[in-house]
Design a protein around this motif. Structure first.
Motif, mmCIF file in Angstrom:
data_model
loop_
_atom_site.group_PDB
_atom_site.id
_atom_site.type_symbol
_atom_site.label_atom_id
_atom_site.label_comp_id
_atom_site.label_asym_id
_atom_site.label_seq_id
_atom_site.Cartn_x
_atom_site.Cartn_y
_atom_site.Cartn_z
ATOM 1 N N LYS A 6 -5.141 7.526 -5.750
ATOM 2 C CA LYS A 6 -6.015 6.581 -5.067
ATOM 3 C C LYS A 6 -7.459 6.797 -5.500
ATOM 4 C CE LYS A 6 -3.234 6.180 -0.837
ATOM 5 N NZ LYS A 6 -3.235 6.380 0.635
ATOM 6 N N ARG A 7 -8.198 5.714 -5.630
ATOM 7 C CA ARG A 7 -9.595 5.815 -6.054
ATOM 8 C C ARG A 7 -10.528 6.103 -4.889
ATOM 9 N NH1 ARG A 7 -10.480 1.390 -10.871
ATOM 10 N NH2 ARG A 7 -8.427 1.581 -11.802
ATOM 11 N N SER A 8 -10.019 6.025 -3.682
ATOM 12 C CA SER A 8 -10.857 6.262 -2.513
ATOM 13 C C SER A 8 -10.562 7.628 -1.906
ATOM 14 C CB SER A 8 -10.620 5.173 -1.465
ATOM 15 O OG SER A 8 -9.263 5.169 -1.068
ATOM 16 N N GLY A 9 -11.545 8.160 -1.180
ATOM 17 C CA GLY A 9 -11.357 9.421 -0.478
ATOM 18 C C GLY A 9 -11.796 10.654 -1.238
ATOM 19 N N LEU A 10 -12.225 10.487 -2.497
ATOM 20 C CA LEU A 10 -12.604 11.646 -3.304
ATOM 21 C C LEU A 10 -14.084 11.993 -3.183
ATOM 22 C CD1 LEU A 10 -10.548 10.889 -6.548
ATOM 23 C CD2 LEU A 10 -10.144 12.739 -4.926
ATOM 24 N N GLY A 11 -14.873 11.084 -2.617
ATOM 25 C CA GLY A 11 -16.314 11.319 -2.523
ATOM 26 C C GLY A 11 -16.674 12.564 -1.747
ATOM 27 N N VAL A 12 -15.877 12.894 -0.754
ATOM 28 C CA VAL A 12 -16.167 14.072 0.071
ATOM 29 C C VAL A 12 -16.031 15.355 -0.732
ATOM 30 C CG1 VAL A 12 -13.787 14.349 0.923
ATOM 31 C CG2 VAL A 12 -15.716 15.116 2.336
ATOM 32 N N ASN A 13 -15.286 15.309 -1.834
ATOM 33 C CA ASN A 13 -15.082 16.494 -2.667
ATOM 34 C C ASN A 13 -15.884 16.464 -3.965
ATOM 35 O OD1 ASN A 13 -11.886 16.012 -1.486
ATOM 36 N ND2 ASN A 13 -13.010 17.871 -0.983
ATOM 37 N N LEU A 14 -16.772 15.486 -4.082
ATOM 38 C CA LEU A 14 -17.645 15.419 -5.253
ATOM 39 C C LEU A 14 -18.487 16.691 -5.342
ATOM 40 C CD1 LEU A 14 -18.884 13.712 -7.594
ATOM 41 C CD2 LEU A 14 -20.558 12.890 -5.903
ATOM 42 N N PHE A 15 -18.489 17.339 -6.503
ATOM 43 C CA PHE A 15 -19.218 18.597 -6.731
ATOM 44 C C PHE A 15 -18.842 19.647 -5.691
ATOM 45 C CE2 PHE A 15 -22.273 15.406 -8.542
ATOM 46 C CZ PHE A 15 -22.130 15.790 -9.873
ATOM 47 N N ASP A 16 -17.559 19.696 -5.343
ATOM 48 C CA ASP A 16 -17.080 20.512 -4.230
ATOM 49 C C ASP A 16 -17.532 21.967 -4.293
ATOM 50 O OD1 ASP A 16 -14.880 20.296 -1.908
ATOM 51 O OD2 ASP A 16 -14.633 22.236 -2.915
ATOM 52 N N GLU A 17 -17.403 22.592 -5.443
ATOM 53 C CA GLU A 17 -17.678 24.030 -5.532
ATOM 54 C C GLU A 17 -19.165 24.341 -5.426
ATOM 55 O OE1 GLU A 17 -15.692 25.445 -9.013
ATOM 56 O OE2 GLU A 17 -13.699 25.055 -8.183
ATOM 57 N N MET A 18 -20.018 23.378 -5.753
ATOM 58 C CA MET A 18 -21.464 23.576 -5.585
ATOM 59 C C MET A 18 -21.923 23.086 -4.217
ATOM 60 S SD MET A 18 -23.135 22.601 -9.296
ATOM 61 C CE MET A 18 -22.333 21.007 -9.478
ATOM 62 N N ARG A 19 -21.191 22.158 -3.668
ATOM 63 C CA ARG A 19 -21.622 21.482 -2.440
ATOM 64 C C ARG A 19 -21.244 22.239 -1.166
ATOM 65 N NH1 ARG A 19 -19.510 15.442 -1.802
ATOM 66 N NH2 ARG A 19 -20.268 14.935 0.275
ATOM 67 N N TYR A 20 -20.188 23.062 -1.260
ATOM 68 C CA TYR A 20 -19.699 23.767 -0.068
ATOM 69 C C TYR A 20 -19.644 25.278 -0.295
ATOM 70 C CZ TYR A 20 -18.225 19.031 1.138
ATOM 71 O OH TYR A 20 -18.209 17.682 1.393
ATOM 72 N N ASN A 21 -19.844 26.010 0.782
ATOM 73 C CA ASN A 21 -19.687 27.458 0.760
ATOM 74 C C ASN A 21 -18.211 27.815 0.881
ATOM 75 O OD1 ASN A 21 -22.565 27.970 0.754
ATOM 76 N ND2 ASN A 21 -22.567 27.392 2.929
ATOM 77 N N ASP A 22 -17.891 29.090 0.709
ATOM 78 C CA ASP A 22 -16.491 29.539 0.757
ATOM 79 C C ASP A 22 -15.829 29.253 2.099
ATOM 80 O OD1 ASP A 22 -16.647 30.432 -1.835
ATOM 81 O OD2 ASP A 22 -17.033 32.521 -1.305
ATOM 82 N N ASP A 23 -16.625 29.213 3.173
ATOM 83 C CA ASP A 23 -16.063 28.952 4.504
ATOM 84 C C ASP A 23 -15.963 27.457 4.814
ATOM 85 O OD1 ASP A 23 -18.692 28.260 4.886
ATOM 86 O OD2 ASP A 23 -19.075 29.699 6.509
ATOM 87 N N GLY A 24 -16.295 26.611 3.829
ATOM 88 C CA GLY A 24 -16.198 25.170 4.022
ATOM 89 C C GLY A 24 -17.466 24.519 4.537
ATOM 90 N N SER A 25 -18.436 25.321 4.903
ATOM 91 C CA SER A 25 -19.704 24.762 5.383
ATOM 92 C C SER A 25 -20.522 24.246 4.205
ATOM 93 C CB SER A 25 -20.507 25.828 6.147
ATOM 94 O OG SER A 25 -20.814 26.925 5.286
ATOM 95 N N GLU A 26 -21.454 23.365 4.492
ATOM 96 C CA GLU A 26 -22.281 22.797 3.434
ATOM 97 C C GLU A 26 -23.266 23.816 2.880
ATOM 98 O OE1 GLU A 26 -24.268 19.288 4.746
ATOM 99 O OE2 GLU A 26 -22.484 18.018 4.522
ATOM 100 N N ASN A 27 -23.430 23.798 1.569
ATOM 101 C CA ASN A 27 -24.482 24.571 0.922
ATOM 102 C C ASN A 27 -25.765 23.773 1.059
ATOM 103 O OD1 ASN A 27 -26.279 25.844 -0.764
ATOM 104 N ND2 ASN A 27 -25.099 25.508 -2.636
ATOM 105 N N GLU A 28 -26.648 24.217 1.928
ATOM 106 C CA GLU A 28 -27.844 23.434 2.243
ATOM 107 C C GLU A 28 -28.798 23.296 1.056
ATOM 108 O OE1 GLU A 28 -30.501 27.026 4.249
ATOM 109 O OE2 GLU A 28 -29.536 25.533 5.531
ATOM 110 N N ASN A 29 -28.595 24.118 0.027
ATOM 111 C CA ASN A 29 -29.469 24.060 -1.140
ATOM 112 C C ASN A 29 -29.013 23.041 -2.182
ATOM 113 O OD1 ASN A 29 -31.271 26.165 -0.293
ATOM 114 N ND2 ASN A 29 -29.678 27.644 -0.821
ATOM 115 N N PHE A 30 -27.785 22.535 -2.029
ATOM 116 C CA PHE A 30 -27.301 21.573 -3.015
ATOM 117 C C PHE A 30 -27.901 20.207 -2.733
ATOM 118 C CE2 PHE A 30 -24.131 18.584 -4.790
ATOM 119 C CZ PHE A 30 -24.290 18.953 -6.116
ATOM 120 N N VAL A 31 -28.291 19.522 -3.794
ATOM 121 C CA VAL A 31 -29.100 18.308 -3.661
ATOM 122 C C VAL A 31 -28.462 17.239 -2.770
ATOM 123 C CG1 VAL A 31 -28.203 17.355 -5.843
ATOM 124 C CG2 VAL A 31 -30.407 16.557 -4.938
#
Length: 201
Positions: free
Chosen positions: A34-59
């Motif tokens: 599916k082409r939808s639903g992937l936006g939440v995982n865009l740049f996942d490894e830079m965007r989220y910390n190991d515990d799933g919380s947001e990396n506040e420093n990512f743009v």
């Protein structure tokens, strides 16, 4: 596919070179077609910390860029494996235009097929737009595909090149299926003629 004509929006700065498709959408998220639903995982490894919380420093996690529709990137953007999920994730997040000094060929072509305009510009112009993007939500960039121009919030305009056929497809919202359907009457006529001339087939 959505048409792309003129876009005025917030540009997010991502001054990294060699951003590959695994950085854009990591392999564990490639299980869907599916082409939808992937936006939440865009740049996942830079965007989220190991515990799933947001990396506040990512743009894209900063308030000024959560609604970004343009991404300013570094050289060789979209390199790596030829996963079409990468432009799917970018589009699903809400980004319609990526500007960088250069792109990997497969990613570049996949963008056009999914309603995203990739623009390659000289490094000095990308640097100017990167500086513009760092101003945050107060600086909105306008991309005019018909006129092939980019205008900064300060009114500075620069032109860009785009293949005429790819431009036609984006302006009219035509993916591969849409292009085929433009010729549906000819296809129907061929099928009808073939059925009459070769009824045994």
């Amino acid at each position: 596919m959505d048409k792309f004509t003129t876009l005025t929006g917030i540009a997010a700065p991502l001054p990294l070179i060699n951003v590959d498709t695994d950085m854009i959408i990591p392999k564990q998220f490639l299980k869907t077609i599916k082409r939808s639903g992937l936006g939440v995982n865009l740049f996942d490894e830079m965007r989220y910390n190991d515990d799933g919380s947001e990396n506040e420093n990512f743009v894209l996690n900063k308030d000024a860029y959560r609604e970004a529709e343009i991404l300013i990137g570094g050289d060789n953007f979209g390199c790596g494996s030829s996963r079409e999920h990468a432009p799917w994730a970018i589009k699903d997040f809400g980004i319609r235009c990526v500007i960088a000094p250069s792109f990997a060929d497969i990613f570049y072509n996949n963008c056009f097929k999914n309603g995203i305009l990739p623009i390659a510009l000289p490094q000095e112009q990308v640097d100017l737009l990167m500086t513009e993007a760092e101003k945050g939500a107060n600086a909105r960039i306008t991309v005019d595909l018909e006129g092939q121009t980019i205008t900064t919030s300060e009114g500075e305009t620069m032109s860009f090149e785009v293949d005429a056929f790819k431009k036609h497809c984006l302006l009219n919202g035509l993916d591969d299926i849409g292009l085929t359907m433009e010729n549906v009457s000819s296809i129907d006529r061929f099928e009808s003629d073939a059925a009459q001339s070769r009824p045994w087939v």
